[in-house]
Design a protein around this motif. Structure first.
Motif, PDB file in Angstrom:
ATOM      1  N   ILE A  27       2.654  14.998   1.862  1.00 13.83           N
ATOM      2  CA  ILE A  27       2.327  14.257   3.086  1.00 13.83           C
ATOM      3  C   ILE A  27       0.842  13.911   3.118  1.00 13.83           C
ATOM      4  N   ASP A  28       0.255  13.691   1.937  1.00 17.31           N
ATOM      5  CA  ASP A  28      -1.151  13.289   1.883  1.00 17.31           C
ATOM      6  C   ASP A  28      -1.318  11.982   2.651  1.00 17.31           C
ATOM      7  N   PRO A  29      -2.110  11.997   3.713  1.00 13.41           N
ATOM      8  CA  PRO A  29      -2.207  10.785   4.535  1.00 13.41           C
ATOM      9  C   PRO A  29      -3.145   9.724   3.971  1.00 13.41           C
ATOM     10  N   HIS A  30      -3.771  10.001   2.836  1.00  8.52           N
ATOM     11  CA  HIS A  30      -4.841   9.126   2.368  1.00  8.52           C
ATOM     12  C   HIS A  30      -4.505   8.357   1.097  1.00  8.52           C
TER      13      HIS A  30
ATOM     14  N   ILE B 175      -0.065   6.268  -8.176  1.00  3.09           N
ATOM     15  CA  ILE B 175       1.086   6.641  -9.002  1.00  3.09           C
ATOM     16  C   ILE B 175       1.214   8.153  -9.175  1.00  3.09           C
ATOM     17  N   THR B 176       0.396   8.923  -8.459  1.00  2.00           N
ATOM     18  CA  THR B 176       0.511  10.382  -8.549  1.00  2.00           C
ATOM     19  C   THR B 176       0.960  10.930  -7.201  1.00  2.00           C
ATOM     20  N   ALA B 177       1.953  11.814  -7.248  1.00  2.77           N
ATOM     21  CA  ALA B 177       2.425  12.449  -6.017  1.00  2.77           C
ATOM     22  C   ALA B 177       1.420  13.509  -5.606  1.00  2.77           C
ATOM     23  N   SER B 178       1.194  13.650  -4.313  1.00  2.00           N
ATOM     24  CA  SER B 178       0.223  14.629  -3.831  1.00  2.00           C
ATOM     25  C   SER B 178       0.804  16.034  -3.899  1.00  2.00           C
ATOM     26  N   GLY B 179      -0.023  17.011  -3.575  1.00  2.00           N
ATOM     27  CA  GLY B 179       0.446  18.395  -3.582  1.00  2.00           C
ATOM     28  C   GLY B 179       1.351  18.700  -2.407  1.00  2.00           C
ATOM     29  N   SER B 180       0.997  18.160  -1.250  1.00  2.72           N
ATOM     30  CA  SER B 180       1.741  18.472  -0.031  1.00  2.72           C
ATOM     31  C   SER B 180       2.953  17.583   0.145  1.00  2.72           C
TER      32      SER B 180
ATOM     33  N   SER C   1       6.294  19.282  -0.086  1.00  3.80           N
ATOM     34  CA  SER C   1       6.355  19.756  -1.469  1.00  3.80           C
ATOM     35  C   SER C   1       5.627  18.790  -2.395  1.00  3.80           C
TER      36      SER C   1
ATOM     37  N   ARG D 109       0.600   7.133  -1.025  1.00  6.89           N
ATOM     38  CA  ARG D 109       0.875   7.727  -2.336  1.00  6.89           C
ATOM     39  C   ARG D 109       2.339   8.106  -2.438  1.00  6.89           C
TER      40      ARG D 109
ATOM     41  N   SER E  10       5.488  17.455  -6.571  1.00  7.62           N
ATOM     42  CA  SER E  10       6.557  17.184  -7.545  1.00  7.62           C
ATOM     43  C   SER E  10       6.757  18.391  -8.453  1.00  7.62           C
ATOM     44  N   ASN E  11       5.682  19.153  -8.676  1.00 10.79           N
ATOM     45  CA  ASN E  11       5.707  20.281  -9.595  1.00 10.79           C
ATOM     46  C   ASN E  11       6.186  19.899 -10.989  1.00 10.79           C
TER      47      ASN E  11
ATOM     48  N   ASP F 189      -4.415   7.211  -7.881  1.00  9.42           N
ATOM     49  CA  ASP F 189      -3.822   7.917  -6.738  1.00  9.42           C
ATOM     50  C   ASP F 189      -2.510   7.282  -6.285  1.00  9.42           C
TER      51      ASP F 189
END
Lengths: 221, 563
Positions: free
Chosen positions: A147-150, A140-145, A102, A90, A104-105, A138
């Motif tokens: 470092i989403d490994p999935h 094209i969307t940045a994860s919350g962390s 981080s 992702r 993207s907020n 999923d």
């Protein structure tokens, strides 16, 4: 149920005669010192020691090793992949840097989010040879962390053809590697693909054609 | 769906026995466990030089709280500023600037855990444990202590007239820590380690990326993370080891870890309903309070879950249709992120497993409203205390409506009480809106990362979170500036101590008054009608205070996006 008077008498436990009307600095600071040692030092030390003893692998960051024993990463931390011979994860607002995690907020109304997603969607569409409306959300969307490994199983399947082509193996061989990289297949959670585990198994199984092909897609970010 | 069922079931099944246990462990009756826990408690009292059996006046109790917290702030402030030269710093992290350190110290001493820094990069292992974990235990324990003090003074039927004083702060505090928080935290910490949350004092491993074309070395920050995450979740604290909190896989690695962490968010606040019912004997009252809280909670959670299932307006037609996954982790998806988001703002926890800044406008607005209300279960102890504050206002309004002199549990509510109760309630819109207006008006102060209506929401969210002692944020805000740090310190302190100590004072004042026997015209405080009135008061007070600013922020944002 006891009577109210009973409760009140038993309440005292605290002595009723001499009511404390002042609070001293010395009790506060001495209490603080005792609690800081108990809660701030002893408790973390005890749970960390016992946890590390019971679950050494998890306690140490769930590190993954290649067959030679070299640490190649953590199962819980996404890595950046740019080579076309690899599955790509992702988008990350942190560049997959675990030290500066981080999201993207960006708010849904922010034009910068639309721009970023548009660029990512076009890159993916070009790389995989599909139209944008076939891309799972999923990717094209940045994860919350950051470092989403999935990625989702659909997002992985979308990339199979390209990976197989670059590595010059048939698609079925690549597809066969998806299943072992699947996580959360139990009663809880939804099944997701661990990208680092998947790519590591690719490298392990088909080492000759790693991502270092001589025609990397320079559009990939 | 299974995850949701598991989380709700876990809270419901553990909440009742835990509450009954807490009622016995923290109430003032002697129990057999006193001897058992004396093994740990007695040395604490002895070392601190405290006579735990001496009951305090409410003034002494409040003063003891303030003095201990002054010490906590000083300890944390110094540790943060000098962590560079202190031990347990394997990654060689430098000291914090004074203003960030002050904000962080106050934020953790007020059970808020608002973070203007990124833990994994800016705090040493010593700071994360000695300073932060200590405060993460003592602040929820303080909330518990004050609640128990109020319950035994104000709520116990006629108890106050026979009891002098409100109890001993250090005894209440120690029992809350030793009998409740510590045992739970040990269990949760080990569960989380099992699931993959780091538990180590090692420096961060350095890893070369698998793709040789990426010439970067990845640093994987570790530490005694699990011990902190456990109390962070259980103690309505919320301040995590890593910057993006429990969205980080190292802090919340698996669906099972997420179930444990989410259930831990609300476990103690829910259990407290049963504990206070046991301590005070007012079962019908607590049932009513619980019903109002549950209703608020279900409405909020439903709205947020629905909102996040909708697509993100920025991403329309750029992919397959899908829910709003921006800022969310794939292993949780939108439902579990929404559930966490709504619970964390209801309970004043403030940990997150997804970025609230990227929630859809209606979801983001619900999170704000949860924090305005702040008594939907609420923070440990302070949630119920805040509810009692509204209850006092409702009793005043209700008594006047039926033409009686205002009274609370048979005690007259007079000018002095009502003046302070009103101040405690009105301070919230005054501080939040005042500071927001000031920030927006000052050039260069805002530092928001999003344009337009959402930019205002970011400012509003930050101060709301500070005053509510929540700690979550619309994190795109560039909030590590002297202005933000100091302005938030003001909101944090007022938001913590005013709504907590005013009810304690009222309990103390009322204890000294004569009880009027209940008559025909007495307002039955445990009746459904009175609970309805209280719920109405909560809704009306908050809408009056905040509807205008919600229109300028999230409502306008939603209108522009068409949903």
């Amino acid at each position: 149920m006891k009577t109210v008077e009973n409760v009140a008498q038993e309440t005292l436990h605290v002595k009723d005669e001499a009511l404390q009307t002042r609070a001293s600095w010395s009790s506060a600071l001495r209490f603080l010192a005792v609690m800081a040692v108990l809660l701030g030092l002893a408790y973390p030390l005890a749970t960390t020691t016992v946890g590390g003893w019971l679950f050494p692998e998890q306690a140490g960051g769930s590190l993954m090793r290649d067959p030679s024993g070299r640490v190649i990463g953590s199962r819980l931390v996404a890595q950046t992949f740019v080579g076309d011979g690899y599955f790509i994860g992702r988008p990350s607002a942190a560049g997959n840097d675990a030290a500066s995690v981080s999201g993207s907020n960006l708010a849904p109304g922010n034009a910068a989010l639309r721009e970023r997603a548009e660029a990512d969607a076009q890159t993916i569409a070009r790389r995989e040879g599909v139209s944008v409306d076939q891309i799972p959300v999923d990717l094209i969307t940045a994860s919350g962390s950051g470092i989403d490994p999935h990625i989702s199983p659909e997002a992985a399947r979308l990339q199979v053809a390209r990976v197989a082509q670059v590595r010059q193996i048939d698609e079925a061989s690549v597809t066969a590697l998806l299943e072992p990289a699947l996580e959360n297949t139990g009663w809880l959670g939804a099944p997701v693909i661990n990208v680092l585990r998947l790519n590591a198994s690719l490298d392990e199984r088909y080492p000759a054609a790693s991502g270092e092909d001589d025609s990397p897609s320079n559009t990939v970010e | 769906m299974n995850d949701m069922i598991a989380i709700y079931a876990l809270v419901a099944l553990l909440g009742v026995p835990l509450g009954l246990y807490m009622g016995r462990a923290l109430g003032s009756r002697r129990t057999r466990m006193d001897a058992l826990f004396a093994v740990i408690e007695a040395p604490i009292y002895r070392l601190a030089g405290i006579d735990s059996h001496q009951s305090m006046t409410w003034q002494a109790y409040a003063l003891a709280i303030l003095k201990l917290h002054a010490g906590l702030i000083l300890l944390a402030w110094l540790v943060f500023m000098f962590q560079g030269v202190l031990p347990l710093n394997p990654d060689g992290i430098a000291g914090m600037p004074w203003d960030t350190a002050l904000h962080t110290a106050v934020s953790f001493a007020t059970n808020t855990n608002q973070q203007h820094y990124s833990g994994q990069a800016q705090l040493s292992h010593l700071s994360q444990t000695l300073a932060i974990v200590t405060l993460q235990f003592l602040t929820p324990a303080t909330g518990l202590a004050v609640l128990v003090a109020i319950a035994r003074t104000l709520l116990v039927k006629r108890g106050a007239s026979v009891l002098k004083g409100v109890g001993n702060y250090y005894q209440d505090l120690t029992r809350s820590v030793v009998r409740v928080l510590l045992p739970l935290a040990v269990v949760v910490a080990l569960l989380l380690t099992w699931q993959g949350v780091p538990a180590s004092y090692q420096a961060a491993p350095q890893v070369e990326m698998l793709d040789a074309q990426v010439e970067e070395v990845q640093s994987i920050p570790l530490g005694p993370v699990a011990s902190m995450v456990a109390i962070k979740q259980l103690g309505t604290n919320g301040g995590g080891w890593y910057g993006p909190n429990s969205s980080v896989p190292l802090e919340n690695p698996t669906p099972l870890a997420n179930v444990v962490e989410t259930a831990s968010l609300t476990l103690i606040p829910v259990a407290l309903l049963f504990a206070i019912a046991l301590i005070s004997g007012r079962r019908r009252l607590m049932l009513g309070v619980g019903a109002v809280m549950l209703a608020f909670s279900l409405v909020s959670t439903s709205v947020v879950v629905y909102s996040e299932r909708m697509p993100n307006a920025a991403l329309i037609e750029l992919s397959q249709p899908g829910a709003n996954l921006e800022g969310k982790e794939l292993r949780f998806g939108t439902d579990l992120s929404a559930l966490w988001g709504s619970w964390t703002t209801q309970t004043s926890n403030g940990s997150v497993n997804a970025m609230h800044d990227s929630f859809n406008p209606m979801g983001g607005m619900m999170l704000l409203m949860d924090m305005f209300v702040n008594v939907t279960f609420g923070g440990i102890g302070v949630g119920l205390i805040g509810f009692f504050l509204y209850l006092m206002l409702a009793a005043f309004v209700g008594s006047l409506m039926v033409g009686r002199a205002p009274e609370l549990f048979g005690k007259p509510l007079e000018t002095r009480e009502m003046r302070w109760i009103s101040l405690a309630i009105l301070a919230q819109p005054l501080v939040i809106l005042g500071l927001s207006a000031l920030t927006v008006a000052m050039p260069g102060a805002v530092q928001n990362s999003n344009p337009g209506f959402h930019g205002l929401s970011q400012v509003l969210y930050e101060f709301t979170s500070a005053f509510a002692n929540n700690g979550s944020g619309f994190e795109g805000l560039g909030d590590d500036t002297p202005w933000w740090n100091l302005a938030c310190v003001v909101a944090l302190l007022i938001g913590r101590f005013l709504p907590m100590l005013v009810p304690l004072a009222v309990a103390g004042w009322l204890a000294g008054k004569r009880t009027a026997p209940a008559g025909r015209g007495t307002l039955p405080m445990d009746s459904p009608a009175f609970m309805g009135l209280t719920a109405g008061v909560i809704v009306i007070v908050n809408l009056l205070g905040f509807l205008p600013v919600l229109v300028l922020g999230p409502i306008a944002e939603a209108a522009v996006q068409g949903f």
